[in-house]
Design a protein around this motif. Structure first.
Motif, PDB file in Angstrom:
ATOM      1  N   THR A 118       0.834  -1.200   0.000  1.00 42.98           N
ATOM      2  CA  THR A 118       0.000   0.000   0.000  1.00 42.98           C
ATOM      3  C   THR A 118       0.867   1.247   0.000  1.00 42.98           C
ATOM      4  OG1 THR A 118      -1.576  -1.288   1.297  1.00 42.98           O
ATOM      5  CG2 THR A 118      -1.972   1.078   1.177  1.00 42.98           C
ATOM      6  N   ARG A 125      -6.050  -5.016   3.329  1.00 43.76           N
ATOM      7  CA  ARG A 125      -6.154  -3.593   2.975  1.00 43.76           C
ATOM      8  C   ARG A 125      -7.625  -3.181   2.845  1.00 43.76           C
ATOM      9  NH1 ARG A 125      -3.966  -2.512  -2.720  1.00 43.76           N
ATOM     10  NH2 ARG A 125      -1.912  -2.710  -1.733  1.00 43.76           N
ATOM     11  N   SER A 141      -9.867   0.156   1.391  1.00 47.79           N
ATOM     12  CA  SER A 141      -9.771   1.381   0.601  1.00 47.79           C
ATOM     13  C   SER A 141     -11.150   1.995   0.410  1.00 47.79           C
ATOM     14  CB  SER A 141      -9.154   1.096  -0.778  1.00 47.79           C
ATOM     15  OG  SER A 141      -7.861   0.539  -0.652  1.00 47.79           O
ATOM     16  N   SER A 180      -6.519   4.585   1.839  1.00 52.05           N
ATOM     17  CA  SER A 180      -6.228   3.162   1.982  1.00 52.05           C
ATOM     18  C   SER A 180      -5.518   2.945   3.313  1.00 52.05           C
ATOM     19  CB  SER A 180      -5.339   2.664   0.837  1.00 52.05           C
ATOM     20  OG  SER A 180      -6.003   2.739  -0.407  1.00 52.05           O
ATOM     21  N   ALA A 230      -3.816  -0.334   5.684  1.00 50.60           N
ATOM     22  CA  ALA A 230      -3.412  -1.736   5.553  1.00 50.60           C
ATOM     23  C   ALA A 230      -2.525  -2.162   6.714  1.00 50.60           C
ATOM     24  CB  ALA A 230      -2.669  -1.958   4.242  1.00 50.60           C
ATOM     25  N   GLU A 267       0.404  -5.069   6.994  1.00 58.84           N
ATOM     26  CA  GLU A 267       1.177  -5.860   6.048  1.00 58.84           C
ATOM     27  C   GLU A 267       2.236  -6.685   6.772  1.00 58.84           C
ATOM     28  OE1 GLU A 267       2.574  -3.640   2.703  1.00 58.84           O
ATOM     29  OE2 GLU A 267       0.641  -2.630   2.377  1.00 58.84           O
TER      30      GLU A 267
END
Length: 353
Positions: A132, A161, A163, A168, A170, A172
């Protein structure tokens, strides 16, 4: 017994098997479809200098005692993908052939490598894909894989994620890169990462192009069990200029480590969190509807490891058909902190499925 839709799909698959240079979408019913895509790319690359040959330049590299030259021809960047749609759910998977294996003595074979594997539903994405933190529209069009990776945010992570309206958010996959690192060797570390990386991004789009601002917050872990916080920011975009031309840029700074520069900067170095600053600029010009050129420059420097790396180049692409194009690029990769550099020339033929 095959239904009419399944029979159509089976027939289409058979046709595809006999025509490897084609891409198709099969509409199975109102809710279901399968799309096959990708491209075939053949490269011939010549490198001359005291930075050792790489199939494409990253932010790392080995310095040779004397200048050396090498020519290599390969097809590893070729890739294949498949998109499956069922109502509001979309699955996507893609692989290329940079997975290692094989040799240049007999077969030049290489293993397939997973690039993307995602499930998309409503405003959510689950799976492995571009981080992202990246603005993929800012990636440079180049013959050398992805251009100035030395300074480009470029990483694929497994993530969750969300959006909406240009925003956005996220979480990760975490990875602390650099513990036990020796010089430029990307040795695996023994840190235990416990928390995901957190990323937020806002992207503004319009007829003029787009600009994004992304922020990264994560926990970096050391071999001794301690940890520190790492934060960073990246501003990137693609701005339309005259005609079909565009200007692309990325400015990234902070404790970004593996997220920017493809091993140009470790996450930690000598027991300290690394800080880096990276810049990418590129201009794409269309000479006519079939011929275009790109000029690009990328630069990264780091604080703790005192690295200074850059990559610049110019290229030209010629479209012979909608699917078939040829490209040629000249450029230079510098490891300024080691007083080493190499020039390269690369030719490519690309057929888009």
């Amino acid at each position: 017994m095959l239904t009419r839709n399944k029979l159509a799909l089976a027939t289409g698959l058979a046709l595809m098997a006999s025509s490897a240079h084609a891409g198709y979408t099969f509409q199975i019913n109102e809710e279901d479809s399968i799309t096959f895509g990708g491209y075939i790319k053949i490269d011939a690359r010549y490198v001359d200098g005291d930075v050792a040959y790489q199939d494409f330049w990253t932010g790392g590299g080995s310095v040779l005692s004397d200048d050396n030259s090498k020519l290599k021809m390969f097809a590893n960047e070729s890739r294949f993908n498949m998109k499956m749609v069922h109502g509001e759910v979309t699955g996507f998977i893609e692989m290329d052939f940079y997975g290692g294996g094989g040799n240049e003595i007999i077969s030049n074979s290489s293993h397939p490598r997973l690039r993307h594997a995602t499930i998309s539903y409503d405003k959510y994405v689950f799976g492995q894909t571009w981080s992202t933190f990246m603005n993929t529209s800012s990636l440079v069009e180049s013959v050398d894989f992805a251009g100035p990776l030395v300074a480009q945010p470029f990483v694929r992570n497994t993530m969750i994620r969300y959006s909406h309206n240009g925003f956005s958010f996220a979480i990760e996959n975490p990875e602390t890169f650099g513990n036990d690192m020796i010089d430029d060797s990307p040795d695996a570390d023994s840190a235990n990462d416990e928390l995901p990386d957190f990323i937020a991004k806002y992207q503004l789009k319009g007829d003029w192009g787009n600009v994004s601002v992304a922020g990264l917050f994560r926990q970096l872990n050391f071999d001794d069990g301690s940890d520190e916080t790492g934060v960073g920011v990246s501003v990137a975009g693609r701005i339309n200029t005259v005609g079909k031309d565009d200007f692309r840029f990325v400015v990234s700074t902070g404790e970004l480590g593996r997220y920017v520069g493809v091993t140009a900067a470790p996450d930690v170095y000598n027991g300290e969190v690394e800080e880096s600053t990276s810049v990418v600029v590129a201009y794409r010009h269309f000479w006519n509807k079939d011929i275009r050129s790109n000029a690009f420059y990328g630069y990264t420097d780091t604080d703790e490891s005192d690295r200074e790396r850059s990559h610049y180049g110019v290229n030209v692409f010629k479209d012979y058909t909608k699917q078939l194009s040829f490209g040629f690029e000249l450029g230079n990769y510098d490891m300024d902190d080691k007083d080493a550099s190499s020039w390269y020339g690369q030719f490519s033929a690309k057929f888009v499925l």
